[in-house]
Write a protein that holds these residues in place. Sequence first.
Motif, PDB file in Angstrom:
ATOM      1  N   LEU A 184       8.440  -8.255   1.063  1.00  0.00           N
ATOM      2  CA  LEU A 184       9.379  -8.333   1.759  1.00  0.00           C
ATOM      3  C   LEU A 184      10.959  -8.014   1.433  1.00  0.00           C
ATOM      4  N   GLY A 185      10.830 -10.144   0.983  1.00  0.00           N
ATOM      5  CA  GLY A 185      11.613 -10.444   0.633  1.00  0.00           C
ATOM      6  C   GLY A 185      12.089 -10.155  -1.510  1.00  0.00           C
ATOM      7  N   ASN A 186      10.987  -9.410  -2.203  1.00  0.00           N
ATOM      8  CA  ASN A 186      11.445  -9.278  -3.416  1.00  0.00           C
ATOM      9  C   ASN A 186      11.835  -7.403  -2.821  1.00  0.00           C
ATOM     10  N   ILE A 187      11.781  -6.662  -1.874  1.00  0.00           N
ATOM     11  CA  ILE A 187      12.438  -5.999  -1.668  1.00  0.00           C
ATOM     12  C   ILE A 187      14.290  -5.559  -0.966  1.00  0.00           C
ATOM     13  N   ALA A 188      14.229  -6.540  -0.056  1.00  0.00           N
ATOM     14  CA  ALA A 188      15.745  -7.643  -0.226  1.00  0.00           C
ATOM     15  C   ALA A 188      16.387  -7.419  -0.880  1.00  0.00           C
ATOM     16  N   GLY A 200       0.880  -1.139  -0.058  1.00  0.00           N
ATOM     17  CA  GLY A 200       0.704   0.035  -0.183  1.00  0.00           C
ATOM     18  C   GLY A 200       1.061   1.181  -0.260  1.00  0.00           C
ATOM     19  N   TRP A 201       0.356   2.753  -0.382  1.00  0.00           N
ATOM     20  CA  TRP A 201       0.630   3.716  -0.088  1.00  0.00           C
ATOM     21  C   TRP A 201       1.563   3.956   1.189  1.00  0.00           C
ATOM     22  N   VAL A 202       0.961   3.540   2.075  1.00  0.00           N
ATOM     23  CA  VAL A 202       1.599   4.001   3.362  1.00  0.00           C
ATOM     24  C   VAL A 202       2.633   3.193   4.056  1.00  0.00           C
ATOM     25  N   VAL A 203       3.017   1.420   3.404  1.00  0.00           N
ATOM     26  CA  VAL A 203       3.881   1.100   4.084  1.00  0.00           C
ATOM     27  C   VAL A 203       4.853   0.643   3.028  1.00  0.00           C
ATOM     28  N   GLY A 204       4.596   1.147   2.289  1.00  0.00           N
ATOM     29  CA  GLY A 204       5.029   0.282   0.960  1.00  0.00           C
ATOM     30  C   GLY A 204       6.267   1.825   0.793  1.00  0.00           C
ATOM     31  N   PRO A 205       6.228   2.694   0.390  1.00  0.00           N
ATOM     32  CA  PRO A 205       7.492   3.506   0.622  1.00  0.00           C
ATOM     33  C   PRO A 205       8.390   3.801   2.036  1.00  0.00           C
ATOM     34  N   ALA A 206       7.732   3.271   2.847  1.00  0.00           N
ATOM     35  CA  ALA A 206       8.563   2.826   4.111  1.00  0.00           C
ATOM     36  C   ALA A 206       9.590   1.689   4.134  1.00  0.00           C
ATOM     37  N   VAL A 207       8.589   1.041   3.734  1.00  0.00           N
ATOM     38  CA  VAL A 207      10.099  -0.408   3.606  1.00  0.00           C
ATOM     39  C   VAL A 207      10.924  -0.686   3.089  1.00  0.00           C
ATOM     40  N   LEU A 208      10.239   0.727   1.054  1.00  0.00           N
ATOM     41  CA  LEU A 208      11.757   0.808   0.600  1.00  0.00           C
ATOM     42  C   LEU A 208      12.959   1.392   1.088  1.00  0.00           C
ATOM     43  N   VAL A 209      12.426   2.626   1.755  1.00  0.00           N
ATOM     44  CA  VAL A 209      13.423   3.297   2.513  1.00  0.00           C
ATOM     45  C   VAL A 209      13.654   3.167   3.993  1.00  0.00           C
TER      46      VAL A 209
END
Length: 479
Positions: free
Chosen positions: A247-251, A65-74
Amino acid sequence: MEVEGKTKYAEEAFDFDDGRQQKPELDDDGRPKRRGTLLTASAHIITAVIGSGVLSLAWAIAQLGWVVGPAVLVAFSLITWFCSSLLADCYRSPDPVHGKRNYTYGEAVRANLGSVKYRLCALAQYVNLVGVTVGYTITTAISMGAVKRSNCFHRNGHNAACDESNTINMIIFAAIQILLSQLPNFHKLWWLSIVAAVMSVTYSSIGLGLSIAKIAEGGNVRTSLTGVTIGIDVSASEKVWRTFQSLGNIAFAYSYSNVLIEIQDTLRSSPPENQVMKKASFIGVSTTTLFYMLCGILGYAAFGNHAPGNFLTGFGFYDPFWLIDIGNICIAIHLIGAYQVFCQPIYQFFEGWIRNRWPNNTFFTKEHVVSLPVVGDFPFSLFRLIWRTLYVILTALVASIFPFFNDFLGLIGALSFWPLTVYFPVQMYMAQAKIRKFSVTWTWLNILSSACLVVSIVAACGSIQGLVHDVGNYRPFRV
């Protein structure tokens, strides 16, 4: 080895014709003077980080989502940058400025943590390398199929049944890799990194441009603050598993610690390498994060909660078909070369171990020089031909059984993130800096490491669950 190297370079510093000593161009370890700068190191980092992982970011943001997604990337970018800064201090040991150089990640672990941790590190590295070669086989096959499907849709319309066999594409890819794997000095093809960098930036930019164009067209795209909606897009359990998998995809998208020490080894000695590398890591990671945020956020805005797992092969885009073809051809070219970059260390390790174990066995040690048209004299080894061919076939078989892009990338990212990006850099830094147990620094560094371990575990669980679920509905080796 080190003494022999110094002798060799010392001899090269003399002009034997007149006996006069030329100006030495050697570093403190007797190797040729390194010329790398902040600019070149930053470019190497950006090249190493930006790759096929960018293709799954729109899907990952859609799950969060818009909130958690960018926050996890950062959050991943901050953790990667911080741990990279710790790792930069471990290039030299025991002193980060004047100590002995460690030329590879494994050497740094052995120098700071001992042989037992070194073996564990080597295991993590080689598991990661094998996983990446399987993942690249999957990704390349999907991109090769996407080119055929794109042209089929262009001829027959978007509703046409344009199915393509990934198995055939994997066989083609494996045949190419079997040929490339016979090159004993593939690592000397310096232009490979340049081609890979150009290809990765090209297909990422194409995906970004197509996302912007799709947003500009408008349309009924549904997004939300929390990502895919329970009861509409997914069930409650699917939401949890997909969140873990994302989370694994971003990692996976941020994995470059494996080559950080090697990049640092290209830097000139003054100013100190660790200081330059910390700045380069900041520039590289922040530039990559900006690019990832654009691709992930704009990809989610373009496709909404139905974002495909790979935004260049999932056919949210259909036109212009030629541009989609170019993007997927760039992916294939990039990963054909990148496969060799990741499998060559496996080849060298196994072949070195075999030759040390049976040094008198000519099957393992003997090479024949074969004259080939165009190529010229080519060193041929029957052992190398058999074992490297078997390795490529094995990775292709695994890829054929589990040809699931997001699941496999998530699993690779989960398995490599905690040990290689966080645990070993943190442990090496604490050992080198002699951080006292239970001190404030020791406590919070261990809390960080433990938290990242939990993230890796849940990401691995989500990816494994996805693989199990997808395998249940899949018939492998379908032509």
